[in-house]
Scaffold this motif. Structure first.
Motif, PDB file in Angstrom:
ATOM      1  N   TYR A  55      -2.617  -5.647  -7.075  1.00  0.00           N
ATOM      2  CA  TYR A  55      -3.243  -4.777  -6.185  1.00  0.00           C
ATOM      3  C   TYR A  55      -2.606  -3.438  -6.164  1.00  0.00           C
ATOM      4  O   TYR A  55      -1.572  -3.239  -6.374  1.00  0.00           O
ATOM      5  CB  TYR A  55      -4.027  -5.403  -4.949  1.00  0.00           C
ATOM      6  CG  TYR A  55      -2.636  -5.424  -3.938  1.00  0.00           C
ATOM      7  CD1 TYR A  55      -1.900  -6.698  -4.053  1.00  0.00           C
ATOM      8  CD2 TYR A  55      -2.494  -4.445  -2.933  1.00  0.00           C
ATOM      9  CE1 TYR A  55      -0.987  -6.663  -2.948  1.00  0.00           C
ATOM     10  CE2 TYR A  55      -1.714  -4.509  -2.004  1.00  0.00           C
ATOM     11  CZ  TYR A  55      -0.631  -5.586  -2.142  1.00  0.00           C
ATOM     12  OH  TYR A  55       0.435  -5.745  -1.033  1.00  0.00           O
ATOM     13  N   ILE A  56      -3.587  -2.332  -5.900  1.00  0.00           N
ATOM     14  CA  ILE A  56      -2.965  -0.818  -5.784  1.00  0.00           C
ATOM     15  C   ILE A  56      -2.755  -0.909  -4.315  1.00  0.00           C
ATOM     16  O   ILE A  56      -3.708  -0.983  -3.231  1.00  0.00           O
ATOM     17  CB  ILE A  56      -3.882   0.024  -6.162  1.00  0.00           C
ATOM     18  CG1 ILE A  56      -4.020   0.049  -7.832  1.00  0.00           C
ATOM     19  CG2 ILE A  56      -3.457   1.596  -5.841  1.00  0.00           C
ATOM     20  CD1 ILE A  56      -4.947   0.997  -8.478  1.00  0.00           C
ATOM     21  N   SER A  57      -1.604  -0.734  -3.863  1.00  0.00           N
ATOM     22  CA  SER A  57      -1.049  -0.670  -2.679  1.00  0.00           C
ATOM     23  C   SER A  57      -1.148   0.668  -1.942  1.00  0.00           C
ATOM     24  O   SER A  57      -1.678   0.568  -0.711  1.00  0.00           O
ATOM     25  CB  SER A  57       0.547  -0.967  -2.451  1.00  0.00           C
ATOM     26  OG  SER A  57       1.073  -0.834  -1.500  1.00  0.00           O
ATOM     27  N   THR A  58      -0.640   1.756  -2.528  1.00  0.00           N
ATOM     28  CA  THR A  58      -0.725   2.767  -2.108  1.00  0.00           C
ATOM     29  C   THR A  58      -1.178   3.956  -3.087  1.00  0.00           C
ATOM     30  O   THR A  58      -0.438   4.151  -4.288  1.00  0.00           O
ATOM     31  CB  THR A  58       0.653   3.306  -1.222  1.00  0.00           C
ATOM     32  OG1 THR A  58       1.008   2.230  -0.343  1.00  0.00           O
ATOM     33  CG2 THR A  58       0.451   4.619  -0.347  1.00  0.00           C
ATOM     34  N   ILE A  59      -1.743   5.124  -2.661  1.00  0.00           N
ATOM     35  CA  ILE A  59      -1.831   6.213  -3.628  1.00  0.00           C
ATOM     36  C   ILE A  59      -1.238   7.259  -2.846  1.00  0.00           C
ATOM     37  O   ILE A  59      -1.832   7.848  -1.743  1.00  0.00           O
ATOM     38  CB  ILE A  59      -3.125   6.633  -3.946  1.00  0.00           C
ATOM     39  CG1 ILE A  59      -4.034   5.173  -4.731  1.00  0.00           C
ATOM     40  CG2 ILE A  59      -3.548   7.676  -4.687  1.00  0.00           C
ATOM     41  CD1 ILE A  59      -5.359   5.490  -4.972  1.00  0.00           C
ATOM     42  N   ALA A  60      -0.187   7.832  -3.276  1.00  0.00           N
ATOM     43  CA  ALA A  60       0.440   8.946  -2.479  1.00  0.00           C
ATOM     44  C   ALA A  60       0.423  10.398  -3.468  1.00  0.00           C
ATOM     45  O   ALA A  60       0.958  10.354  -4.313  1.00  0.00           O
ATOM     46  CB  ALA A  60       1.863   8.492  -2.142  1.00  0.00           C
ATOM     47  N   GLY A  61      -0.224  11.367  -2.763  1.00  0.00           N
ATOM     48  CA  GLY A  61      -0.084  12.660  -3.518  1.00  0.00           C
ATOM     49  C   GLY A  61       0.845  13.441  -2.827  1.00  0.00           C
ATOM     50  O   GLY A  61       1.039  13.377  -1.689  1.00  0.00           O
ATOM     51  N   VAL A  62       1.680  14.060  -3.766  1.00  0.00           N
ATOM     52  CA  VAL A  62       2.701  14.991  -3.212  1.00  0.00           C
ATOM     53  C   VAL A  62       2.600  16.310  -3.775  1.00  0.00           C
ATOM     54  O   VAL A  62       2.735  16.503  -4.949  1.00  0.00           O
ATOM     55  CB  VAL A  62       4.239  14.635  -3.400  1.00  0.00           C
ATOM     56  CG1 VAL A  62       5.255  15.344  -2.916  1.00  0.00           C
ATOM     57  CG2 VAL A  62       4.342  12.919  -3.133  1.00  0.00           C
ATOM     58  N   ASP A  63       2.721  17.511  -3.031  1.00  0.00           N
ATOM     59  CA  ASP A  63       2.730  18.677  -3.340  1.00  0.00           C
ATOM     60  C   ASP A  63       4.048  19.265  -3.636  1.00  0.00           C
ATOM     61  O   ASP A  63       4.855  19.577  -2.722  1.00  0.00           O
ATOM     62  CB  ASP A  63       1.984  19.626  -2.234  1.00  0.00           C
ATOM     63  CG  ASP A  63       1.970  20.971  -2.705  1.00  0.00           C
ATOM     64  OD1 ASP A  63       1.686  21.887  -1.848  1.00  0.00           O
ATOM     65  OD2 ASP A  63       2.081  21.420  -4.015  1.00  0.00           O
ATOM     66  N   ASP A  94     -12.256 -10.374  -4.621  1.00  0.00           N
ATOM     67  CA  ASP A  94     -12.762  -9.300  -3.578  1.00  0.00           C
ATOM     68  C   ASP A  94     -11.506  -8.664  -2.922  1.00  0.00           C
ATOM     69  O   ASP A  94     -11.241  -7.524  -2.959  1.00  0.00           O
ATOM     70  CB  ASP A  94     -13.556  -9.930  -2.550  1.00  0.00           C
ATOM     71  CG  ASP A  94     -14.715 -10.265  -3.186  1.00  0.00           C
ATOM     72  OD1 ASP A  94     -15.462 -11.281  -2.336  1.00  0.00           O
ATOM     73  OD2 ASP A  94     -15.222  -9.815  -4.164  1.00  0.00           O
ATOM     74  N   ILE A  95     -10.516  -9.659  -2.763  1.00  0.00           N
ATOM     75  CA  ILE A  95      -9.411  -9.190  -2.057  1.00  0.00           C
ATOM     76  C   ILE A  95      -8.478  -8.199  -2.794  1.00  0.00           C
ATOM     77  O   ILE A  95      -8.275  -7.093  -2.358  1.00  0.00           O
ATOM     78  CB  ILE A  95      -8.525 -10.308  -1.545  1.00  0.00           C
ATOM     79  CG1 ILE A  95      -9.495 -11.367  -0.838  1.00  0.00           C
ATOM     80  CG2 ILE A  95      -7.186 -10.018  -0.808  1.00  0.00           C
ATOM     81  CD1 ILE A  95      -9.221 -11.208   0.532  1.00  0.00           C
ATOM     82  N   THR A  96      -8.154  -8.585  -3.862  1.00  0.00           N
ATOM     83  CA  THR A  96      -7.045  -7.754  -4.611  1.00  0.00           C
ATOM     84  C   THR A  96      -7.690  -6.442  -5.049  1.00  0.00           C
ATOM     85  O   THR A  96      -7.075  -5.486  -5.308  1.00  0.00           O
ATOM     86  CB  THR A  96      -6.477  -8.533  -5.716  1.00  0.00           C
ATOM     87  OG1 THR A  96      -7.582  -9.163  -6.572  1.00  0.00           O
ATOM     88  CG2 THR A  96      -5.439  -9.644  -5.229  1.00  0.00           C
ATOM     89  N   LEU A  97      -8.974  -6.656  -5.729  1.00  0.00           N
ATOM     90  CA  LEU A  97      -9.630  -5.579  -6.154  1.00  0.00           C
ATOM     91  C   LEU A  97      -9.849  -4.286  -4.995  1.00  0.00           C
ATOM     92  O   LEU A  97      -9.951  -3.149  -5.347  1.00  0.00           O
ATOM     93  CB  LEU A  97     -10.935  -5.791  -6.809  1.00  0.00           C
ATOM     94  CG  LEU A  97     -10.770  -6.332  -8.280  1.00  0.00           C
ATOM     95  CD1 LEU A  97     -12.132  -6.707  -9.049  1.00  0.00           C
ATOM     96  CD2 LEU A  97      -9.767  -5.624  -9.175  1.00  0.00           C
ATOM     97  N   HIS A  98      -9.840  -4.769  -3.888  1.00  0.00           N
ATOM     98  CA  HIS A  98     -10.322  -3.582  -2.866  1.00  0.00           C
ATOM     99  C   HIS A  98      -8.951  -3.573  -1.932  1.00  0.00           C
ATOM    100  O   HIS A  98      -8.856  -2.857  -1.047  1.00  0.00           O
ATOM    101  CB  HIS A  98     -11.335  -4.220  -1.877  1.00  0.00           C
ATOM    102  CG  HIS A  98     -12.484  -4.200  -2.347  1.00  0.00           C
ATOM    103  ND1 HIS A  98     -13.174  -5.126  -3.362  1.00  0.00           N
ATOM    104  CD2 HIS A  98     -13.640  -3.268  -2.465  1.00  0.00           C
ATOM    105  CE1 HIS A  98     -14.618  -4.744  -3.550  1.00  0.00           C
ATOM    106  NE2 HIS A  98     -14.670  -3.841  -3.045  1.00  0.00           N
ATOM    107  N   GLY A  99      -8.025  -4.096  -2.396  1.00  0.00           N
ATOM    108  CA  GLY A  99      -6.511  -3.825  -1.614  1.00  0.00           C
ATOM    109  C   GLY A  99      -6.650  -4.241  -0.379  1.00  0.00           C
ATOM    110  O   GLY A  99      -5.690  -3.678   0.489  1.00  0.00           O
ATOM    111  N   LEU A 100      -7.174  -5.340  -0.086  1.00  0.00           N
ATOM    112  CA  LEU A 100      -7.163  -5.729   1.398  1.00  0.00           C
ATOM    113  C   LEU A 100      -6.018  -6.645   1.654  1.00  0.00           C
ATOM    114  O   LEU A 100      -5.400  -7.318   0.636  1.00  0.00           O
ATOM    115  CB  LEU A 100      -8.451  -6.804   1.661  1.00  0.00           C
ATOM    116  CG  LEU A 100      -9.773  -6.133   1.415  1.00  0.00           C
ATOM    117  CD1 LEU A 100     -11.009  -7.227   1.800  1.00  0.00           C
ATOM    118  CD2 LEU A 100     -10.109  -4.905   2.149  1.00  0.00           C
ATOM    119  N   VAL A 101      -5.225  -6.395   2.832  1.00  0.00           N
ATOM    120  CA  VAL A 101      -3.851  -7.101   2.781  1.00  0.00           C
ATOM    121  C   VAL A 101      -3.928  -8.294   4.116  1.00  0.00           C
ATOM    122  O   VAL A 101      -4.626  -7.801   5.005  1.00  0.00           O
ATOM    123  CB  VAL A 101      -2.808  -6.162   2.925  1.00  0.00           C
ATOM    124  CG1 VAL A 101      -2.720  -5.212   1.548  1.00  0.00           C
ATOM    125  CG2 VAL A 101      -3.224  -5.199   3.919  1.00  0.00           C
ATOM    126  N   GLY A 102      -2.677  -8.826   4.165  1.00  0.00           N
ATOM    127  CA  GLY A 102      -2.287  -9.343   5.476  1.00  0.00           C
ATOM    128  C   GLY A 102      -3.054 -10.638   5.553  1.00  0.00           C
ATOM    129  O   GLY A 102      -3.475 -11.119   4.925  1.00  0.00           O
TER     130      GLY A 102
END
Lengths: 154, 144, 395
Positions: A56-64, C214-222
């Motif tokens: 899963y994509i955890s974070t999207i961080a933009g940096v200037d 649903d969980i992983t594609l939407h990035g739901l956590v915990g």
């Protein structure tokens, strides 16, 4: 290719020729710098290899990066079977920061892409949910300011 | 006459103007049996129109300030305001932020400040009781 | 066809963005219903905005320790922990084993109290006032334990790069162990209650079912992810502090409904209790407190990405050092950012009466959630969440 074997694959092998160079972020998280034009291909390859329920994509961080004239967009991706977080780093020109959206492949980028658009002005092509004022208040939006940029004045 | 009623049965309305929730959960805790606020007649009002005392928590963000003012004006007189926490006093650790006003007193007249980050439930009850004593003195002088 | 619109304002702890003058509109879940069934959900955003990311850049990185704790009062220990670990990685500091054990103790105590509070709120909106009061009363024991350890009931201010700010002696250790002994039967009782009491189970079973995809594609956590069988826990993945050394288990359930999520939280609370007892009985000796005068004054160049398992899910900090005493960039992604904003899809097909139950099962950092606006046939009415839960349900 069975599920068990593919989940062991090293992401470097999966991304292969898309990687321009490797960097790292403490504590030893690998950063794969890719050209912004291949971001969709990179994510699709990762999803196909590891499976939709394993990353899963955890974070999207933009940096200037004001000095370099670049805005970086970093995608932190958690690969569950490897217990590893990798970073896909793209660099966009500060004058025209545009990149393709991932929202049709990974709907979970809704929050992150909207935030990066509203605060840094990064345009995600194909994401029609983007709107200014998602977080930033009306008066700052009215001045055309992207608050997180280093030269932002309001 | 109505002030005397507040002295014996104050109904609280709580409003969060952009807090970290620390003060809010201490206000919530102050209303539980462990601290027994009901011995002072204190309870949460069912709606703003029934409220006597407005409890303000949070660093007053500019947009919340408008709502706070509106809420205060909707309360029937006599009414009192308690500012809970360092943020409601002057912004707390967020003092230098551009998105904040300088404390609740810029928006509504505050009667009691309860310092702390967050203040303990006992301190919150103590502050409210001090307010009730202040009200008692007022009722002796005449209604506001 | 009657059109019903439900607006539930909730405010979130999201430290987004630097300078934002007036931003305070809470996040609004605008729920559209056809009759009683939910057909569309819009997220009208606005956040509880205090310009925190900019404040990090404006202040020295030591002040950042205290700012990060005040992003969220309920899970302040984990915020401070992940920020401090990021700073330590940039500075190259390593805390002593005793300090690591004490840090984990503080975080696990916080997990217990946070899970208790959200379950109490769930009981309250279902109409169980007594259960709400009972859980809050027992939660006071946990707050007392936290106070003995860190000096503060809610805000611990316990962390400092290099270690912790206070140590405990044997007297305090025994007092905390006593309190933990008293809490155990209560937690087990509440878990049992949530498992068997029909008034609770009838409202929570099969409500808000989420599949692993649903969980992983939407990035739901915990606990949301773990309640649907997705075995992800940052404590097991990153093994930060001492989670690689002490014995503990990742809790998952497979049903994926609201009841599974609440039960995951009770199970985790009991698991945390076990961890706390283990830590106290196996505490290593040595120094834990840092001498703050000897700490470095400058944050070197470099980047660190640290994660922590907050009670609500995965919390991430991305810190870029500037070579000065102020960080170049601090990016915070709280679990509620994904859990609440990305979960609009999960309400479709359920009744309006189920919406508060699903929302509370996601554990939003609740600030002003008591009221919702119900617009039915053009008429606007303010209702409490509890009244919504009592509305008619369709299946």
């Amino acid at each position: 290719m069975t599920e068990a074997r593919s989940s062991e694959l090293d992401p470097k092998q999966v991304l292969g020729n898309l990687v321009i160079r490797e960097e790292f972020v403490k504590p030893s998280r690998r950063v794969f710098v890719v050209d912004k034009s291949v971001i969709r291909e990179a994510i699709t390859r990762l999803l196909k290899t590891y499976g939709e329920t394993s990353i899963y994509i955890s974070t999207i961080a933009g940096v200037d990066r004001f000095e370099q004239g670049v805005i970086e967009v970093n995608y932190f991706i958690s690969i569950l079977p490897r217990k590893e977080v990798i970073v896909l780093r793209t660099q966009l020109s500060r004058a025209e920061p545009v990149i393709d959206t991932l929202i049709d492949i990974v709907p979970g980028v809704f929050a992150g892409e909207n935030e990066t658009y509203d605060l840094l002005g990064v345009q995600f092509n194909g994401n029609n949910t983007l709107k200014r004022g998602f977080f930033v208040p009306e008066d700052v939006v009215g001045k055309g300011v992207y608050p997180l940029r280093k030269d932002a004045k309001w | 006459m109505s002030i005397k009623l507040i002295r014996y049965s104050p109904w609280l309305v709580h409003f969060n103007t952009g807090a970290c929730n620390g003060c809010d959960i201490e206000v919530l805790a102050a209303l539980t049996p462990h601290y027994d606020p009901e011995r002072f007649g204190i309870r949460l009002a069912p709606s703003i129109r029934h409220g006597d005392i407005l409890i303000v928590t949070g660093a007053i963000t500019k947009k919340a300030a408008i709502r706070l003012r509106r809420l205060y004006e909707q309360m029937p007189s006599p009414k009192f305001v308690v500012a809970v926490g360092a943020c409601a006093y002057d912004g707390g650790v967020f003092k230098d932020s551009y998105s904040l006003r300088r404390g609740a007193r810029e928006v509504v007249p505050v009667d009691i400040y309860i310092p702390g980050c967050p203040p303990r439930p006992e301190a919150i009850l103590h502050g409210i009781v001090k307010l009730l004593q202040k009200i008692e003195k007022l009722s002796e002088v005449g209604s506001r | 066809m009657t059109e019903t619109v439900l607006q539930i304002p909730i405010s979130l702890e999201i430290p987004i963005g630097p300078q934002h003058p007036a931003l305070h509109e809470p996040v609004m879940l605008k729920v559209y219903a056809d009759g009683e069934e939910v057909v569309k959900v819009e997220i009208n955003t606005g956040y509880n905005h205090r310009g925190v990311e900019k404040l990090f850049e404006m202040n020295s990185f030591y002040k950042g320790v205290f700012i990060s704790a005040r992003i969220c009062g309920i899970c302040n220990t984990v915020h401070a922990n992940v920020y401090v670990r990021g700073i330590e990685q940039l500075l190259g500091l390593e805390p002593s084993p005793r300090a690591k054990y004490l840090r984990v103790l503080a975080m696990e105590l916080e997990r217990i109290h946070s899970h208790m509070i959200i379950n109490a709120i769930m009981a309250e909106i279902l109409g169980f006032d007594t259960l709400f009061m009972l859980i809050m009363r027992d939660r006071e024991l946990v707050m007392k334990a936290k106070e003995i350890l860190t000096g503060g009931r809610v805000l611990a201010d316990y962390y400092m790069p290099g270690g912790v700010r206070r140590d405990i002696d044997d007297v305090k250790k025994d007092r905390i162990l006593d309190i933990l002994k008293k809490i155990r039967p209560r937690l087990e009782y509440y878990k049992k209650l949530f498992e068997v009491d029909p008034t609770i189970t009838n409202r929570l079973v099969d409500v808000g079912v989420l599949k692993p995809r649903d969980i992983t594609l939407h990035g739901l956590v915990g606990p949301i992810a773990r309640g649907s069988g997705v075995k992800t826990d940052v404590r097991a993945e990153d093994k930060y502090e001492v989670y690689g050394e002490i014995p503990w288990n990742v809790i998952t359930r497979s049903e994926g409904d609201s009841l599974a999520r609440m039960l995951v939280r009770w199970d985790e609370a009991i698991e945390s209790l076990n961890m706390c007892e283990y830590i106290l009985t196996h505490l290593p000796g040595g120094q834990a407190v840092v001498d703050e005068r000897k700490l470095p004054r400058v944050l070197p160049l470099g980047e660190a990405f640290t994660r922590v398992e907050a009670p609500r899910g995965e919390l991430t900090y991305y810190i870029i050092g500037s070579g000065r005493d102020r960080p170049y960039r601090v990016k915070v992604r709280t679990p509620s950012f994904h859990n609440i904003i990305n979960s609009g899809f999960s309400y479709l097909g359920y009744s309006i009466a189920d919406v508060p139950v699903i929302l509370v099962s996601y554990d939003p950092c609740i600030s002003c959630m008591e009221r919702a606006i119900l617009i039915k046939d053009g008429e606007k009415k303010y209702v409490s969440l509890r009244d919504i839960v009592n509305m008619k349900r369709v299946r």
